[in-house]
Scaffold this active site. Structure first.
Site, PDB file in Angstrom:
ATOM      1  N   SER A  59       0.811  -1.214   0.000  1.00 56.91           N
ATOM      2  CA  SER A  59       0.000   0.000   0.000  1.00 56.91           C
ATOM      3  C   SER A  59       0.843   1.262   0.000  1.00 56.91           C
ATOM      4  CB  SER A  59      -0.929   0.005   1.220  1.00 56.91           C
ATOM      5  OG  SER A  59      -0.182   0.007   2.425  1.00 56.91           O
ATOM      6  N   HIS A  60       2.140   1.128   0.282  1.00 59.37           N
ATOM      7  CA  HIS A  60       3.038   2.282   0.296  1.00 59.37           C
ATOM      8  C   HIS A  60       4.224   2.098  -0.650  1.00 59.37           C
ATOM      9  CE1 HIS A  60       0.712   2.854   3.955  1.00 59.37           C
ATOM     10  NE2 HIS A  60       1.108   4.099   3.972  1.00 59.37           N
ATOM     11  N   ARG A  64       2.183   3.869  -4.828  1.00 57.41           N
ATOM     12  CA  ARG A  64       2.235   5.308  -4.560  1.00 57.41           C
ATOM     13  C   ARG A  64       2.868   6.120  -5.689  1.00 57.41           C
ATOM     14  NH1 ARG A  64      -0.051   7.034   0.642  1.00 57.41           N
ATOM     15  NH2 ARG A  64      -0.771   5.045   1.472  1.00 57.41           N
ATOM     16  N   ALA A 135       5.276   5.317   3.997  1.00 63.35           N
ATOM     17  CA  ALA A 135       5.304   4.803   5.354  1.00 63.35           C
ATOM     18  C   ALA A 135       6.359   5.551   6.161  1.00 63.35           C
ATOM     19  CB  ALA A 135       5.618   3.308   5.324  1.00 63.35           C
ATOM     20  N   THR A 173      -5.516   9.990   8.837  1.00 63.66           N
ATOM     21  CA  THR A 173      -5.179   8.684   9.418  1.00 63.66           C
ATOM     22  C   THR A 173      -4.017   8.795  10.391  1.00 63.66           C
ATOM     23  OG1 THR A 173      -3.781   8.191   7.495  1.00 63.66           O
ATOM     24  CG2 THR A 173      -6.054   7.371   7.455  1.00 63.66           C
ATOM     25  N   ASP A 201      -4.547   1.018   2.331  1.00 65.27           N
ATOM     26  CA  ASP A 201      -5.068  -0.352   2.362  1.00 65.27           C
ATOM     27  C   ASP A 201      -6.532  -0.384   1.959  1.00 65.27           C
ATOM     28  OD1 ASP A 201      -2.746  -1.708   3.063  1.00 65.27           O
ATOM     29  OD2 ASP A 201      -3.052  -1.390   5.206  1.00 65.27           O
ATOM     30  N   ARG A 316       5.656 -13.520  16.498  1.00 62.58           N
ATOM     31  CA  ARG A 316       5.825 -12.502  15.462  1.00 62.58           C
ATOM     32  C   ARG A 316       5.749 -11.113  16.084  1.00 62.58           C
ATOM     33  NH1 ARG A 316       1.609 -11.202  10.552  1.00 62.58           N
ATOM     34  NH2 ARG A 316       2.338  -9.088  10.172  1.00 62.58           N
ATOM     35  N   ARG A 321       7.760  -9.715   9.535  1.00 62.37           N
ATOM     36  CA  ARG A 321       7.313 -10.077   8.190  1.00 62.37           C
ATOM     37  C   ARG A 321       8.067  -9.272   7.127  1.00 62.37           C
ATOM     38  NH1 ARG A 321       1.038  -9.620   6.634  1.00 62.37           N
ATOM     39  NH2 ARG A 321       1.513  -7.410   6.958  1.00 62.37           N
TER      40      ARG A 321
END
Length: 345
Positions: A59-60, A64, A135, A173, A201, A316, A321
């Protein structure tokens, strides 16, 4: 790009499945310079987008690039701006991005930030008049890899969040991020919006024709909806955690806009041209040398804390990730999406 393994060069057959990080940076950089970005600015932005794509933050990532190009081509953002850096105090660095992009502006203040850390162990970095469209974690991770604790926050620019009781969006956001070094391990880095879902997202869900989770947002009448179209077109996203997320947004607005001298989200949204993707925002970064004053044990203590968390079942942690995706990309290349393929059209 290459259909079996990492890319060997710049050629890209339609059936390609993987591309090297370096080739992806070069492809994005070429698009940005063609749209009017200075070479140094294009390099910083391309590296940022490619890093997000490589690490699985789609999403970033390349998603973008279209927004950057739009802001450059319509003259809304200045791709040739050179940031003005002011040392406002022993630990306080102010940056005026002069309507350029945030990442190059932050990089321009590198020497002053390092000097503040050397002198006092702390650097408060206030950016204004800069377009941030990515981000937070790439910059924060960089600080942590240099042994620093860092946090950052943004008045991110588009009114999108409707807290309980409000009849329209009043916050953005409002992303917030944190990073810390860990002895003998990668830094722990988290980066999240104070909304129930990031705007990016939610846009991806709309593009993919999927519904949002229950509780994500409301439609234009204030009725709860899981349809991204309802939420994005006249509705709004809920803050996470109800009033707690809303007050975190309040804090971020006052620090990233009020303290920096930047615009509050409602001011940014009002000045932006119709259809703008990037916004002239304020950002605040706080960077700390954790070993200042004889606390050399800090990284090892954090390592022990992390070990305890993993031993308790938190297998995690933030960043895990991304690091796994990064390792796979280094070995095999970055998966080629339709968005990446469009860079070569």
């Amino acid at each position: 790009m290459s259909g079996n393994g990492a890319a060997k060069g710049a050629e890209e057959p339609r059936g390609a499945e993987r591309i090297t990080f370096e080739d992806l940076v070069a492809a994005i950089e070429s698009k940005l310079t063609a749209a009017g970005a200075a070479p140094a600015t294009a390099r910083v932005l391309a590296t940022n987008c490619a890093s997000c794509e490589r690490d699985g933050t789609l999403s970033h990532g390349v998603f973008r690039v279209a927004g950057y190009l739009d802001s450059l081509e319509r003259g809304w953002a200045d791709g040739t701006a050179e940031a003005s850096v002011e040392v406002a105090g022993a630990s306080f660095v102010r940056i005026d991005g002069r309507n350029g992009f945030a990442q190059p502006a932050l990089a321009a203040a590198g020497p002053q930030i390092e000097q503040a850390l050397a002198d006092t162990g702390v650097a408060v970095v206030a950016l204004r008049n800069t377009h941030h469209f990515s981000a937070l974690w790439p910059e924060l991770e960089s600080f942590a890899r240099d042994g620093r604790v860092a946090m950052g926050m943004i008045a991110s620019g588009k009114l999108a969040v409707v807290p309980e009781g409000a009849t329209c969006p009043v916050f953005s956001t409002n992303p917030f991020g944190f990073a810390t070094p860990v002895a003998e391990a990668d830094p722990v880095v988290f980066d999240f919006s104070t909304s129930s879902m990031s705007h990016g997202d939610l846009q991806l869900l709309r593009t993919e024709g999927e519904e949002a989770p229950v509780g994500t947002g409301v439609d234009s009448a204030g009725v709860a909806s899981t349809d991204p179209n309802d939420i994005l077109d006249g509705g709004g996203i809920r803050p996470f955690g109800g009033h707690k997320g809303a007050m975190l947004s309040f804090m971020i607005e006052t620090l990233a806009a009020g303290l920096t001298g930047g615009a509050f989200t409602f001011e940014i949204d009002a000045e932006a041209p119709e259809g703008a993707h990037t916004f002239r925002t304020g950002q605040l970064y706080i960077v700390i040398d954790p070993e200042r004053g004889g606390n050399e044990a800090y990284p090892a203590r954090v390592q022990g804390f992390v070990d305890m968390l993993r031993g308790a079942g938190m297998e995690r942690l933030p960043g895990d990730r991304r690091y796994a995706n990064r390792a796979e990309a280094a070995e095999r290349g970055i998966p080629v999406t339709d968005t990446i393929r469009a860079l070569f059209d």
